[in-house]
Design an enzyme around this catalytic site. Structure first.
Site, PDB file in Angstrom:
ATOM      1  N   GLU A   1     -12.143   0.788 -10.090  1.00 28.38           N
ATOM      2  CA  GLU A   1     -11.807  -0.122 -11.198  1.00 28.38           C
ATOM      3  C   GLU A   1     -12.691   0.054 -12.430  1.00 28.38           C
ATOM      4  OE1 GLU A   1     -12.073  -1.074  -7.996  1.00 28.38           O
ATOM      5  OE2 GLU A   1      -9.924  -1.327  -7.589  1.00 28.38           O
TER       6      GLU A   1
ATOM      7  N   ARG B   1       0.642   3.733  -3.244  1.00 27.22           N
ATOM      8  CA  ARG B   1      -0.024   5.019  -2.992  1.00 27.22           C
ATOM      9  C   ARG B   1       0.986   6.139  -2.768  1.00 27.22           C
ATOM     10  NH1 ARG B   1      -5.744   3.720   0.028  1.00 27.22           N
ATOM     11  NH2 ARG B   1      -5.721   1.485  -0.251  1.00 27.22           N
TER      12      ARG B   1
ATOM     13  N   GLU C   1       0.823  -1.210   0.000  1.00 28.83           N
ATOM     14  CA  GLU C   1       0.000   0.000   0.000  1.00 28.83           C
ATOM     15  C   GLU C   1       0.858   1.260   0.000  1.00 28.83           C
ATOM     16  OE1 GLU C   1      -3.064  -0.059  -0.539  1.00 28.83           O
ATOM     17  OE2 GLU C   1      -3.882  -1.955   0.178  1.00 28.83           O
TER      18      GLU C   1
ATOM     19  N   ASP D   1      -5.356  -9.662  -8.058  1.00 29.38           N
ATOM     20  CA  ASP D   1      -5.696  -8.803  -9.195  1.00 29.38           C
ATOM     21  C   ASP D   1      -4.507  -8.144  -9.885  1.00 29.38           C
ATOM     22  OD1 ASP D   1      -5.312  -7.321  -6.859  1.00 29.38           O
ATOM     23  OD2 ASP D   1      -7.159  -6.173  -7.018  1.00 29.38           O
TER      24      ASP D   1
HETATM   25  C1  DMJ Z   1      -6.377   0.540  -4.852  1.00 25.78           C
HETATM   26  O1  DMJ Z   1      -5.608   0.747  -3.739  1.00 25.78           O
HETATM   27  C2  DMJ Z   1      -5.602  -0.112  -5.947  1.00 25.78           C
HETATM   28  O2  DMJ Z   1      -6.270   0.075  -7.145  1.00 25.78           O
HETATM   29  C3  DMJ Z   1      -5.394  -1.558  -5.706  1.00 25.78           C
HETATM   30  O3  DMJ Z   1      -4.722  -2.200  -6.753  1.00 25.78           O
HETATM   31  C4  DMJ Z   1      -6.729  -2.227  -5.533  1.00 25.78           C
HETATM   32  N1  DMJ Z   1      -7.494  -1.608  -4.502  1.00 25.78           N
HETATM   33  C5  DMJ Z   1      -7.611  -0.194  -4.461  1.00 25.78           C
HETATM   34  C6  DMJ Z   1      -8.795   0.383  -5.170  1.00 25.78           C
HETATM   35  O4  DMJ Z   1      -9.917  -0.342  -5.162  1.00 25.78           O
END
Ligand code: DMJ
Length: 682
Positions: free
Chosen positions: A580, A316, A312, A445
């Site tokens: 998404e 981010r 994270e 994912d």
């Molecule tokens: C985000 O932090 C990123 O896109 C991550 O890959 C998946 N989850 C969240 C958004 O839904």
């Protein structure tokens, strides 16, 4: 280095794949364990008996609890997956698409799911652990779920804005009527002025009997704009509103709690502020950007005793700093990125070189989550774009080396099925665990996303990345793609030990965009066909809900006789303002110029404005996308709403195709654009 494995107790941990609960300290855990061992056998039995009673009580009251408290968050749902008893798929349901022709490498042979499966695949009961994981009652003062207690500072929580008033502060805003007087929706859906918002919430039974909204127009689906509205300006307005809440009530903190006009801490690093920097730059919000930059310059320090999640923090914060550096050319952001990158490096000091999930950026120590020595697949394979770029910018190879090594290990590991990869990997052994479970959703994912994007970032030279990506798409088509019975909607389900589950996380809606990006870069044309079909499905996940907002998880009906395509379980009804779908709409519009994708994005923005916008500033996650009268605000604005959702909406509506051209930039998984590397001279 870590406590020995303990097999004689059960540890329940509230967790989120993308949020990742803090480890509160090895020492505290050890001392709890010691105390437990010091108890007499009778005392232990008594405690276990009481716990069992609580569990039974929780199970008995389960339906009520889930209805009232909303669903599991995505940090909780990983516990569910392996507990679900997955049911079978009707034998006549076939994969939608056959093996790709042409350029794709032949998939590795593996069992085909469809033929072995039986009817009745949809509605399995939730596992017994759910009531325990359900959220506490709303009235109870709670702390944000993430972060150790020492960091859980609640901000200026107003005494008068407690659980009772939640739901009364949603701004009623049709998007096109930005100027009109702000109104708010009460628990019963009636329109009342902000200063009259004193009505207590109904009890469960009152809610049953609640009258329909005073103004029925408030709950009917919104009409698609005819194009008169300045959609770009509407997104900027949404950003300004979100930013106002953050600035007024959460400045310099991680996340805004817009209902309680307060904040939550996760890492204590100004997460929302940093995640938003490049969005402000792209939207031309100069004043806001300057204020934020000033904070980064004067206040932001990574020299603190903070446990952070490697993934994270990388996507981010490191991603946000790197992209802002590229957009602005301001070395302040690169210096900060370097400092942070070097502090994250201890995570890679593991026996296997697969990084730990958590690092203390002040102490230089790292550790796995409390409950396991596994890391999740997405976490260890979706940090590469950022670390590789950091090496390129600094000319210091160590960042690139550690993340490339992870990719190499994963590339060579046994346990995949036609390119699909298990969701967990052990930091000691370096082997996959929980084999046989495959998803494109939570915990896996962005592995698939980053295969393609690393290949693009590096100038299409790294063959193993392309090979793994192409093979994975074949695996998805072969094992996970199905169509619904009622409307033949194409969706991506999950596989557990050769059993198919027609469940799709909203997170999977990144896939149409990624497939389209691949097809745009000369990968097989049927990737684009699948992208078009999945995009339609993600759109329907919004339009089939009463609020026009998608649930966190959808289940799909496989029988034609089933009434609706999308079924939502009570625990899955929440919406966290995720990006998404609008992310994929952006890619689809850029590559097709089909304006329906813009219209779909516009509908989503209007629904966010109608059901999640909070008076006074900010947007909130909601509990129930099926209840337009009481969507159940959760009092939390995720940083990705500003970092991703609003950015992708802005880019979707922008006519400037050179604004972050997809031939020059790859977006990291948090929507931070990083440059595609120039080809080396021949
Ligand atoms: C985000 O932090 C990123 O896109 C991550 O890959 C998946 N989850 C969240 C958004 O839904």
């Amino acid at each position: 280095m870590y406590p020995p494995s303990r097999k004689d107790f059960i540890s329940l941990t509230l967790s989120d794949p993308h949020s990742h609960t803090y480890n509160n300290g090895k020492h505290r855990r050890q001392s709890c364990w010691r105390k437990w061992k010091q108890l007499s056998r009778l005392q232990r039995s008594l405690i276990l008996f009481l716990l069992a009673l609580l569990l039974i009580f929780g199970l008995l009251s389960y339906p009520g609890i889930t209805e009232q408290w909303g669903g599991l968050s995505d940090r909780e749902d990983w516990l569910e997956l392996n507990d679900r008893e997955l049911k079978d798929v009707p034998p006549d349901v076939k994969p939608v698409l056959g093996p790709a022709a042409g350029k794709a490498p032949a998939p590795v042979a593996g069992p085909h799911v469809g033929a072995a499966l039986g009817p009745d695949a949809v509605a399995e009961p939730r596992g017994p652990n759910v009531p325990i994981l359900a959220k506490p009652p709303i009235k109870k003062k709670t702390f944000p779920k993430r972060g150790p207690p020492t960091m859980q500072r609640d901000g200026n929580v107003s005494d008068t804005v407690g659980g009772e008033k939640r739901g009364q502060e949603l701004v009623q805003d049709g998007g096109e009527d930005e100027d009109k007087e702000k109104k708010i929706v009460s628990w019963r859906g009636a329109m009342i002025e902000a200063d009259q918002a004193t009505e207590p919430p109904p009890s469960a039974s009152e809610k049953e009997a609640a009258a329909p909204p005073a103004n029925p127009a408030d709950t009917v689906p919104l009409e698609v704009s005819t194009g008169k509205v300045d959609r770009l300006e509407a997104v900027r307005d949404a950003f300004r509103h979100a930013w106002k809440g953050y600035k007024d009530y959460a400045w310099g903190h991680d996340e805004l709690k817009p209902i309680s006009k307060s904040f939550g801490e996760w890492f204590g690093l100004g997460l929302t502020l940093i995640d938003s920097l490049d969005t402000m730059w792209i939207m031309g919000l100069k004043e806001e950007f300057e204020e934020a930059k000033n904070w980064v310059e004067k206040e932001l320090s990574f020299n603190k005793n903070a446990d952070v999640n490697l993934f994270e923090t990388t996507i981010r914060i490191l991603g946000g700093l790197l992209s802002t550096y590229h957009l602005t050319g301001d070395h302040l952001f690169l210096e900060k990125a370097k400092d942070l990158g070097s502090r994250l490096m201890p995570a890679f000091k593991t026996p296997s070189k697969i990084p730990f999930s958590d690092v203390n950026i002040g102490k230089g120590t790292a550790h796995p989550p409390r409950w396991t020595s596994d890391s999740t697949l997405a976490e260890v394979t979706s940090i590469q774009l950022e670390f590789r770029e950091l090496s390129r910018l600094t000319q210091e190879p160590q960042y690139q080396e550690v993340v490339n090594e992870v990719m190499e290990l994963v590339h060579n590991l046994p346990g995949k099925q036609d390119g699909l990869v298990p969701m967990f990997i052990n930091t000691n052994s370096g082997q996959f665990t929980h084999k046989g479970v495959f998803t494109l959703g939570a915990r896996a994912d962005s592995y698939y996303e980053y295969l393609l994007k690393q290949w693009l970032q590096g100038g299409k030279t790294e063959d193993s990345l392309l090979e793994d990506y192409l093979q994975a798409v074949e695996g998805v088509k072969k094992h996970l793609v199905r169509q619904t019975g009622p409307s033949r909607l194409t969706f991506v389900g999950e596989l557990s030990h050769n059993r198919f589950n027609p469940k799709m996380d909203h997170l999977v809606c990144f896939l149409p965009g990624t497939l389209a990006l691949g097809a745009h870069n000369s990968l097989p044309g049927d990737h684009m066909d699948l992208a078009v079909q999945l995009m339609e499905t993600c759109h329907r996940m919004y339009t089939q809900m009463e609020t026009g907002l998608s649930p966190e998880i959808a289940h799909f009906s496989l029988q034609a006789s089933d009434g609706r395509d999308v079924v939502v379980k009570p625990a899955d009804r929440h919406n966290l303002l995720r990006p998404e779908t609008v992310e994929s709409l952006f890619y689809m519009y850029r590559f097709t110029k089909d304006t329906k994708y813009r219209d779909w994005g516009w509908e989503i923005l209007q629904s966010f404005n109608k059901y999640t916008k909070v008076s006074g500033g900010g947007y909130t996650s909601i509990n129930n996308v099926r209840d337009p009268v009481n969507p159940g605000p959760r009092d939390k604005m995720e940083s990705f709403f500003l970092g991703e959702t609003l950015k992708y909406l802005y880019l979707l509506f922008s006519d400037d195709m050179e604004l972050l051209s997809l031939d020059k930039y790859v977006f990291n998984t948090e929507a931070h654009p990083l440059p595609i590397w120039p080809s080396p001279p021949k």
